[in-house]
Structures are given as structure tokens and as C-alpha cells.
Design an enzyme around this catalytic site. Sequence first.
Site, PDB file in Angstrom:
ATOM      1  N   LYS A   1       5.887  -3.999  -4.299  1.00  0.00           N
ATOM      2  CA  LYS A   1       7.332  -3.773  -4.274  1.00  0.00           C
ATOM      3  C   LYS A   1       7.910  -3.899  -2.872  1.00  0.00           C
ATOM      4  CE  LYS A   1      11.179  -2.412  -6.225  1.00  0.00           C
ATOM      5  NZ  LYS A   1      11.826  -3.476  -7.006  1.00  0.00           N
TER       6      LYS A   1
ATOM      7  N   HIS B   1      16.793 -36.783  -8.119  1.00  0.00           N
ATOM      8  CA  HIS B   1      16.203 -37.192  -6.840  1.00  0.00           C
ATOM      9  C   HIS B   1      14.706 -36.883  -6.779  1.00  0.00           C
ATOM     10  CE1 HIS B   1      20.079 -38.317  -5.271  1.00  0.00           C
ATOM     11  NE2 HIS B   1      20.573 -37.152  -5.685  1.00  0.00           N
TER      12      HIS B   1
ATOM     13  N   ASN C   1      -1.214   2.555   5.769  1.00  0.00           N
ATOM     14  CA  ASN C   1      -0.378   1.482   5.230  1.00  0.00           C
ATOM     15  C   ASN C   1       0.136   0.687   6.415  1.00  0.00           C
ATOM     16  OD1 ASN C   1       1.544  -0.115   3.942  1.00  0.00           O
ATOM     17  ND2 ASN C   1       3.094   1.486   4.012  1.00  0.00           N
ATOM     18  N   GLY C   2      -0.155  -0.616   6.428  1.00  0.00           N
ATOM     19  CA  GLY C   2       0.285  -1.444   7.549  1.00  0.00           C
ATOM     20  C   GLY C   2      -0.821  -2.402   7.937  1.00  0.00           C
TER      21      GLY C   2
ATOM     22  N   ARG D   1       3.525  -0.316  -5.058  1.00  0.00           N
ATOM     23  CA  ARG D   1       3.318  -0.827  -3.703  1.00  0.00           C
ATOM     24  C   ARG D   1       1.979  -1.558  -3.558  1.00  0.00           C
ATOM     25  NH1 ARG D   1       6.763   1.458  -0.104  1.00  0.00           N
ATOM     26  NH2 ARG D   1       5.375   0.864   1.574  1.00  0.00           N
TER      27      ARG D   1
ATOM     28  N   GLU E   1      17.341 -16.927  -9.047  1.00  0.00           N
ATOM     29  CA  GLU E   1      16.885 -15.595  -9.417  1.00  0.00           C
ATOM     30  C   GLU E   1      16.220 -15.621 -10.806  1.00  0.00           C
ATOM     31  OE1 GLU E   1      16.254 -13.073  -7.876  1.00  0.00           O
ATOM     32  OE2 GLU E   1      16.210 -11.426  -9.296  1.00  0.00           O
TER      33      GLU E   1
ATOM     34  N   LYS F   1      12.394 -14.467 -11.538  1.00  0.00           N
ATOM     35  CA  LYS F   1      12.055 -13.430 -12.529  1.00  0.00           C
ATOM     36  C   LYS F   1      10.991 -13.964 -13.466  1.00  0.00           C
ATOM     37  CE  LYS F   1      13.200 -10.429 -11.210  1.00  0.00           C
ATOM     38  NZ  LYS F   1      13.884 -10.349  -9.975  1.00  0.00           N
TER      39      LYS F   1
ATOM     40  N   GLU G   1       7.445 -14.506 -11.639  1.00  0.00           N
ATOM     41  CA  GLU G   1       6.729 -13.336 -11.106  1.00  0.00           C
ATOM     42  C   GLU G   1       6.239 -12.382 -12.188  1.00  0.00           C
ATOM     43  OE1 GLU G   1       9.024 -10.768  -8.517  1.00  0.00           O
ATOM     44  OE2 GLU G   1      10.794 -11.009  -9.743  1.00  0.00           O
TER      45      GLU G   1
ATOM     46  N   CYS H   1       0.844  -1.184   0.000  1.00  0.00           N
ATOM     47  CA  CYS H   1       0.000   0.000   0.000  1.00  0.00           C
ATOM     48  C   CYS H   1       0.883   1.240   0.000  1.00  0.00           C
ATOM     49  CB  CYS H   1      -0.929   0.113   1.201  1.00  0.00           C
ATOM     50  SG  CYS H   1      -2.062  -1.255   1.370  1.00  0.00           S
TER      51      CYS H   1
ATOM     52  N   TRP I   1      -2.895  -2.659  -1.582  1.00  0.00           N
ATOM     53  CA  TRP I   1      -2.567  -4.070  -1.767  1.00  0.00           C
ATOM     54  C   TRP I   1      -3.297  -4.765  -0.638  1.00  0.00           C
ATOM     55  CZ3 TRP I   1      -0.133  -8.071   0.900  1.00  0.00           C
ATOM     56  CH2 TRP I   1       0.305  -9.150   0.127  1.00  0.00           C
TER      57      TRP I   1
END
Length: 612
Positions: free
Chosen positions: A607, A508, A102-103, A27, A485, A489, A492, A2, A76
Site C-alpha cells: 500500500k 500508431h 521498515n525501510g 504494507r 486508472e 485497477k 493490479e 513493510c 514486503w
Amino acid sequence: MCGIVGYVGREQAAPILLEGLSKLEYRGYDSAGIVVRDGEKKAEVIKAKGKLENLSEKTNNGLDIKGKCGIGHTRWATHGEPSELNAHPHVSDDMNVVAVHNGIIENYQELKDKLIRKGYEFYSQTDTEILTKLVDYYYKKYKVGPIDAIAKTMVRVRGTYAIAVMFKDYPNEIYVARKDSPLILGITDGDCYLASDVPAILKHTRNVYYIDNLEMARMHDGQIDFYNLDGDIVPKDTVEIKWDAEAAEKGGYEHFMMKEIHEQPRIITETFNSVYKNGKIDLSEIGLTDDIIKNISKVTIVACGSAYHVGMVAQYVIEDLVRVPVRVELASEFRYRSPILSEDDYVILISQSGETEDTKKAVSEAKAHGAKTLAIVNVVGSSIAREADNVFYTLAGPEISVATTKAYSAQLIAVYAIATEFARVKGKIDEEKYNYYINEILTLPSKIEKIIENKERIQWIANKFSSAKDVFFIGRGIDYAICLEGSLKMKEISYIHSEAYAAGELKHGPIALIEDGILVISCLTQEDLFEKTVSNMVEVKSRGAVLLAVTTYGHYNIEDNSNYVTYIPKTDEHFMASLAVVPMQLMGYYLSVSKGIDVDKPKNLAKSVTVE
Ligand code: F6R
């Protein structure tokens, strides 16, 4: 998660709020809203579900809304589904108090029950509506001013928050409070701004105040006053933000992600130069003297997501160069498993935003055990930077794309500088080797440029796989860390399911999933492990996999075993992650574009992850 913004000053607020929110959309972007008050008139609240553009359309880019004082929010969702009703701002029943937040408020249920007993009703599923009504309750019950009402609320709530509140009785003022969620306040002649992150106000001012935990502020008449929980004034000075406004714009690129990929050579140079003086690495400015370094006998690295993947690379690099044991931990796991740490431990926290909740808690956990902490952080003045004993700032500038690229690369450089210097101080490498490593680091920017110049080839390959459902990344050693990584990428931003495996682990279990046409991307940058990984490639190829190899120029025989190859320049093997990751970033980017996805704002992500 947010983003919040606020403005009170000489201009019309709505366009400024919307523009600020557009810089914070990374955000959260499942709904947005603003409230603006025109002098004594009733505040006007406008909300829209979905991306910010829906709100902009609804308000004619803010031009239809009059008033010079307002706050805004891009969401968000945490409590309550994404909907117009749950979107912020939230209001008390008589519009006495309006707030954005926000929180997360942890004891929201108990507070809601209390307020229901006092006659309050609730229209949304959000904790923010409860917070707003609690401020209203204390304001009316004790007949106090806004600061006292907010302070009483802060004492009563548990959780995290950056809130901006407007009161009907104070039409040209905004009140804010903070605990553990990011918030900055900016000021110019006659205008006051608030935002969750710097890019939202950079166009207007670079003079900002950092508000500390459990502090409040009052924005009015071109000035900002700060208060502690007792209501006493807290004196503060402004800090000048060095990032320029252009750094937060797309600069001709179609997406921030592509711009940020292109910025990597420059920000790597700048980050390295911040500790590279007169031909030597100098960590003294970040508080790491030779004596301190000599006493470091084990290292724990704690981070989340891509920053954790940097930690994985760091583990290989530091252990090999410095010969001290390194453990890498996911912050979300670290803090809940009662880690065994003591004053002898050295804990490195890695975070772009410096606000990731789990990593933030990990700093406190490490410090509580007496361990020394070093933060590798991008955002100056962020919570993690402020709490850690020492900070190595990466100079990546504002990273807007939700999927990190340049911050990841800058974090790698910080790790290389630390590893090389630690190795020298601890006598593990001689001067010749030391100078060799430094020179190799200095060559990375031009090598990355060369990879980016050939990006059309990656685009060509990516276009062939836009309908892929599952992709595997395999590698050994540092190559495995790079694959982690590359795989993140891909999933997402292109929404393709992908897994990264240590190549030797395939047999395995995961090899059962290999079938005709599955794309397997292998990374081969480590000479000693090359043949071993090729064997694993052959194993999956014989089971129908299509192979894309990422390897260094010269290994042309790889073409016998691969369907596609992307060559990258050579550098010292410890630093290969900086090069091999770039084709993987580009692969994720082009797949995302070919699937018509909003590259910079993939669904369900934010983010800055300021919730657990
Ligand atoms: C992935 C990505 C995330 C972040 C993670 C940690 O592209 O950006 O995985 O790396 O959320 O964020 P910071 O570095 O801000 O702590």
C-alpha cells in the site's frame, strides 16, 4: 513497504501484535514475525513465510506466547527473497539485541564488511540483520545505554528506517528510531504502542505521538520519552486521531475494496465540505489566499500510480478552467531529471499515504528550487504533509485495500475545488458559472450511489471476461486519464494485462495487437470527442475486438457499435472522471473475485511504497 508494530504494557503482547499486524498487512505480506519477552526470560522469536495467518496459526493466535513486551513485522521483501530466514525480527548472535525495521539501508554492504571484520556472522540476506548487529556492536563497544547505541548507529547508516529494538538488559522496554519511514507511537493508561500506520493501534488508543526524523524514543512503564541524536530529551504532546476504529474494519463487506468503493459518496461529500463554506469554496484554511492564487502562473503536479492519474485528470480540468499551463510528472522521473523550477512555480504533490518515497523526494526537490508546494494528502501528519508548504487533506479515512478507490476519488474532489476556486479568483469564470460548477460537484455523491446500485450489471459483464489475457482501455481527453486508472485497477487486482491508450494513438502501433475476442473498454464522456472515439471503436471492432463502452445515459446509439454498454449519469464534463471511474473500479473488483484473487492484497504490491 513493510509494517512494524510494538507493544509494552499490562496485557499479553502477542495477540496485540498479531492483531496490529493484521491491520498493516496491506504494507507487505510475504512473511511475518514477532518477538515477545516475558520479564527476564529469553525473548521468543517466531516467524512464518507467507501471509500473516501462517504466523497466527503457528502461535495459536498469539495465545501460546507469553510476555508483555514485544515487537512485530510484516514484510514486503527488498533485500533477500521472501523466506522465514529473511523475515523479521532479526537478532544479534547472543540475542542481546532484537529488531524489526521498515525501510532500506543503502550502505549495508560497507557496514556488513565492517561487522564481519569485527567477528560478526550473518544468517540472512537482509539489511535489517546488519542494522541489528550494528546496534549490538556499538552497545558493547562503548558500553553505553540503548539510546546512545542507537544514536551511534543512526549516524553511521544511510537510508531510511523506522526501527523498533529490544535489548536483553532492558526486558520491559522498547526503543524506536525513525528516518523517513512512517512511525507513530500511541499511549493509554499504562500501555504503549508503536506502528507504521494508524489502523494498527486505533482499537487501543487515539492518542498518538509523531516521532520526527532522526529522533528516538523509549517506551517503558506506560510512558514514552523522546530523544534527539545528542541523547537530549525532546518534549512532545500527543495528538488525537479523529478516525474511528470502525473505519478500519470491513463492516460487513467481503473485502475492504468493496467497502471503500461504497464509501466514496460519503467521503467525497466530507472532503468537499471541508473547503465549502456558506455557498463558496474557501481555501484560506489551507493557506491559499486570493493573493497567492492570483500569482500562480504555472502548475506542476507530481505523484505516483493512481495519484498520478488524478494529476492527469487535473491537468485537463485546471488548464481548461484556469487557463494556466499544467505539467504532470511521475515522481520517480521528476526527481532525477533535474527539473527546471523557480520561485514562480507552484508544485502540487498528490499522495494518499503521504509516505511514498518518490513523491516525498519530489517535495524536497521542488522546495530546493524555491517553488511553492501544496500537498493533497490523506494521512494526517504524514511526511509529505509535514514537508509541503500547504496541505489539502482529503478526508477519505483509512484506506486498507491495496488498490486505491476512495482516496483517488477524494483527490479528484480536491482538484475540482482547487480548479474552480482558482478560476474564480483569476477571473476566468463568472459567478453564475462558479455556482454551476459547485452545484455539479455537489451532485456527484448521489450519482455515484446510482452507479454502485447497478453494480450487478458490471459483475455480469466481468464474469464473461475472467479468462481475458489482454484488455485495452481507450479514450480521449479526460476519458484517456480515466482509462489510465481503469487499466491500472484491472491489472493490479485481476492480474490481466491491460493497456490504456489515448484512442487516437491506437493506429500508431497498438492496433497491431487487436485480434479476435480482445476486450476493448472505451470511455466516452466528453461530448466533443464522442464521435472521434466511436470511430476508433469501429476500427478495432472490424479487427475482431469485443467492445465495452462506458458512456452517459442518452447515448443509446452506442449500442450499434458495442457489444456491452454501461451507462452512467451525466455531470459537467470536467468532473466526469468521478463517475466513469466507478464502473472501472467495479470491473477490476469483480474480475479479481471471479479469479479467486485476494482482492485487498494483490501479489507483489504494498500500500505504501516507501522505497524508490
Ligand atoms: C493503485 C495505487 C497506487 C498508489 C501509488 C501512490 O491502486 O494505490 O498506484 O496510488 O502507490 O501512493 P500514494 O497515493 O500513497 O502516494
